[in-house]
Motif scaffolding. Structure first.
Motif, PDB file in Angstrom:
ATOM      1  N   GLY A   1     -24.605 -56.726  33.157  1.00 15.71           N
ATOM      2  CA  GLY A   1     -25.892 -56.052  33.035  1.00 15.71           C
ATOM      3  C   GLY A   1     -26.729 -56.721  32.000  1.00 15.71           C
ATOM      4  O   GLY A   1     -26.116 -57.042  31.092  1.00 15.71           O
ATOM      5  N   SER A   2     -28.010 -56.900  32.303  1.00 17.65           N
ATOM      6  CA  SER A   2     -28.867 -57.519  31.368  1.00 17.65           C
ATOM      7  C   SER A   2     -30.231 -56.237  31.027  1.00 17.65           C
ATOM      8  O   SER A   2     -30.729 -55.849  31.963  1.00 17.65           O
ATOM      9  N   TYR A   3     -30.374 -56.024  29.610  1.00 21.67           N
ATOM     10  CA  TYR A   3     -31.212 -55.208  29.153  1.00 21.67           C
ATOM     11  C   TYR A   3     -32.296 -55.593  28.202  1.00 21.67           C
ATOM     12  O   TYR A   3     -31.625 -56.251  27.179  1.00 21.67           O
TER      13      TYR A   3
ATOM     14  N   VAL B   1     -25.301 -46.603  26.426  1.00 24.92           N
ATOM     15  CA  VAL B   1     -25.050 -47.323  24.952  1.00 24.92           C
ATOM     16  C   VAL B   1     -25.539 -46.571  23.926  1.00 24.92           C
ATOM     17  O   VAL B   1     -26.800 -45.930  23.909  1.00 24.92           O
ATOM     18  N   PHE B   2     -24.950 -46.464  22.704  1.00 26.14           N
ATOM     19  CA  PHE B   2     -25.252 -45.705  21.643  1.00 26.14           C
ATOM     20  C   PHE B   2     -26.072 -46.632  20.534  1.00 26.14           C
ATOM     21  O   PHE B   2     -25.269 -47.350  19.981  1.00 26.14           O
TER      22      PHE B   2
ATOM     23  N   ALA C   1     -29.729 -42.418  19.386  1.00 28.82           N
ATOM     24  CA  ALA C   1     -29.899 -42.216  20.814  1.00 28.82           C
ATOM     25  C   ALA C   1     -28.907 -42.729  21.635  1.00 28.82           C
ATOM     26  O   ALA C   1     -27.962 -43.574  21.184  1.00 28.82           O
ATOM     27  N   ASN C   2     -28.852 -42.085  22.791  1.00 30.56           N
ATOM     28  CA  ASN C   2     -27.943 -42.321  23.835  1.00 30.56           C
ATOM     29  C   ASN C   2     -28.781 -42.980  24.946  1.00 30.56           C
ATOM     30  O   ASN C   2     -29.539 -42.301  25.605  1.00 30.56           O
ATOM     31  N   GLU C   3     -28.423 -44.129  25.153  1.00 29.57           N
ATOM     32  CA  GLU C   3     -29.340 -45.097  26.117  1.00 29.57           C
ATOM     33  C   GLU C   3     -28.653 -45.287  27.253  1.00 29.57           C
ATOM     34  O   GLU C   3     -27.503 -45.843  27.350  1.00 29.57           O
ATOM     35  N   SER C   4     -29.154 -44.934  28.518  1.00 29.32           N
ATOM     36  CA  SER C   4     -28.396 -44.961  29.733  1.00 29.32           C
ATOM     37  C   SER C   4     -28.659 -46.529  30.206  1.00 29.32           C
ATOM     38  O   SER C   4     -29.754 -46.913  30.040  1.00 29.32           O
ATOM     39  N   THR C   5     -27.491 -46.914  31.014  1.00 29.70           N
ATOM     40  CA  THR C   5     -27.417 -47.867  31.790  1.00 29.70           C
ATOM     41  C   THR C   5     -27.374 -47.778  33.039  1.00 29.70           C
ATOM     42  O   THR C   5     -27.324 -46.753  33.561  1.00 29.70           O
TER      43      THR C   5
ATOM     44  N   TYR D   1     -26.527 -57.915  26.504  1.00 33.87           N
ATOM     45  CA  TYR D   1     -25.942 -58.074  27.649  1.00 33.87           C
ATOM     46  C   TYR D   1     -24.604 -57.329  27.863  1.00 33.87           C
ATOM     47  O   TYR D   1     -23.992 -57.060  26.618  1.00 33.87           O
ATOM     48  N   VAL D   2     -24.194 -56.664  28.886  1.00 32.97           N
ATOM     49  CA  VAL D   2     -23.119 -55.442  28.929  1.00 32.97           C
ATOM     50  C   VAL D   2     -22.272 -55.988  30.135  1.00 32.97           C
ATOM     51  O   VAL D   2     -22.588 -56.191  31.275  1.00 32.97           O
TER      52      VAL D   2
END
Length: 372
Positions: free
Chosen positions: A80-82, A34-35, A50-54, A72-73
């Motif tokens: 997925g929930s972050y 997610v950018f 940032a490039n944030e990893s999931t 939510y992704v």
């Protein structure tokens, strides 16, 4: 010296009023990142922070909770929930897995009303959507009910009514719009209506006006915006037989385009009344431009007053050129281009609009959600 000080104070005040820096997230159709991006509305610059990893391989649709504390992704085979940290970092919290015969989670949206249920749907033939309970921190917890359709359905997008008591589903494969009532106390869903769309229209995404009297739907295949009147008590829809083309009226090669997204401009601080309705359409050929269309709305009813503008995008749009109105001003919106791998910020001014900032990415971006 005093003059210089006054000038400095005025400049800082102007920057404060303008908001200066605004942040948003975007997912992608490939890769699990997610950018996080920043837009400066004073210098019109767009920066990748940032490039944030999931934990997944795709992040093809993202959505906030009501407090913007969770992201939510829709991922490979699960939602997925972050948690969103104070520095906008993402921390994985939980996931809701889908059954093997109904993979491809495609859309997810969180309710703005307590108990803040989350609704998702896989884009797979005959598959149900899900109503998902969250815990006290907003993380996805468990499926409490299914949004059921018929075996011909293939739902691509969802929308929630202003009071959170009805769910609307755009059935791309089944040429229909579905209405389900939602009881937030029991967290149960009941089918209210299936209303057929025009033959071959293929409803893709839809949105409910905050006044609750209209539902606007993108017809993907006919490249048009369809208008439904809504009964705010029963939630039922009536098709008005009124559409607006999302490409120039003189175009005859409609099969070269496919409509994508529809969204209202931000209405924060504006008594809950959006000024604009924005819609986008993509070209099926990366050598041709997509289009963005902006409509003005009646502040009382939410009906369309006029088609304010219709302009070619700077790219084709590919799989997505999702429009996302900014949360700080009704005059700005973001648009993705998954065909040419970039994100742009556009500004509406004097009955036209233009891209004011551009940022290339390494992958095709999906949709955008504004944090600030």
């Amino acid at each position: 010296m005093r003059s210089a000080l006054i000038t400095f104070v005025l400049i800082q005040l102007a920057r404060s009023v303008a908001g200066e820096n605004h942040h948003f997230f975007t997912g992608a159709f490939s890769g699990g990142d997610v950018f996080l991006m920043e837009f400066d509305d004073l210098s019109d610059t767009l920066t990748l922070l940032a490039n944030e990893s999931t934990v997944g391989d795709t992040t093809k649709w993202i959505s906030f909770d009501a407090q913007k504390k969770n992201l939510y992704v829709a991922q490979d085979s699960f939602y997925g929930s972050y948690a969103i940290g104070s520095n906008l970092t993402l921390t994985y919290k939980s996931q809701i897995n889908l059954t093997e015969d109904c993979q491809n989670p495609n859309f997810i949206v969180g309710s703005l009303q307590a108990p803040y249920s989350v609704f998702g749907v896989p884009f797979s033939s005959g598959c149900s959507g899900q109503a998902i309970q969250v815990d006290s921190e907003g993380s996805l917890k468990a499926v409490t009910a299914n949004i059921t359709y018929n075996t011909n359905a293939g739902v691509h997008g969802l929308a929630i009514s202003p009071k959170g008591n009805f769910i609307y589903s755009a059935d791309d494969s089944g040429d229909a719009v579905w209405v389900h009532s939602y009881d937030s106390t029991t967290q149960t869903l009941t089918k209210v209506q299936r209303i057929s769309a025009p033959t071959g229209a293929n409803p893709r995404h839809l949105t409910v006006h905050p006044k609750g009297l209209y539902v606007y739907t993108v017809f993907e295949e006919t490249t048009a915006l369809g208008i439904y009147k809504r009964n705010p008590t029963t939630g039922r829809l009536t098709y008005t037989n009124q559409t607006y083309s999302l490409i120039p009226s003189q175009f005859t090669n409609t099969s070269s385009y496919w409509a994508d997204e529809v969204a209202f401009s931000t209405f924060e601080g504006n008594s809950g009344v959006p000024k604009y309705l924005l819609a986008s359409t993509r070209s099926r050929n990366t050598t041709e431009k997509g289009y963005v269309t902006v409509f003005t709305l009646d502040p009382e009813s939410g009906s369309i007053e006029e088609k304010l503008l219709q302009l070619p995008t700077t790219g084709s749009g590919g799989n997505a050129n999702s429009v996302s109105p900014a949360s700080f001003s009704e005059d700005y919106f973001a648009i993705t281009d998954s065909g040419s791998d970039f994100v742009e910020i556009w500004k509406i001014k004097n009955r036209t609009a233009e891209a004011v900032a551009h940022l290339d990415l390494s992958v095709g971006p999906a949709n955008i959600v504004w944090y600030s």
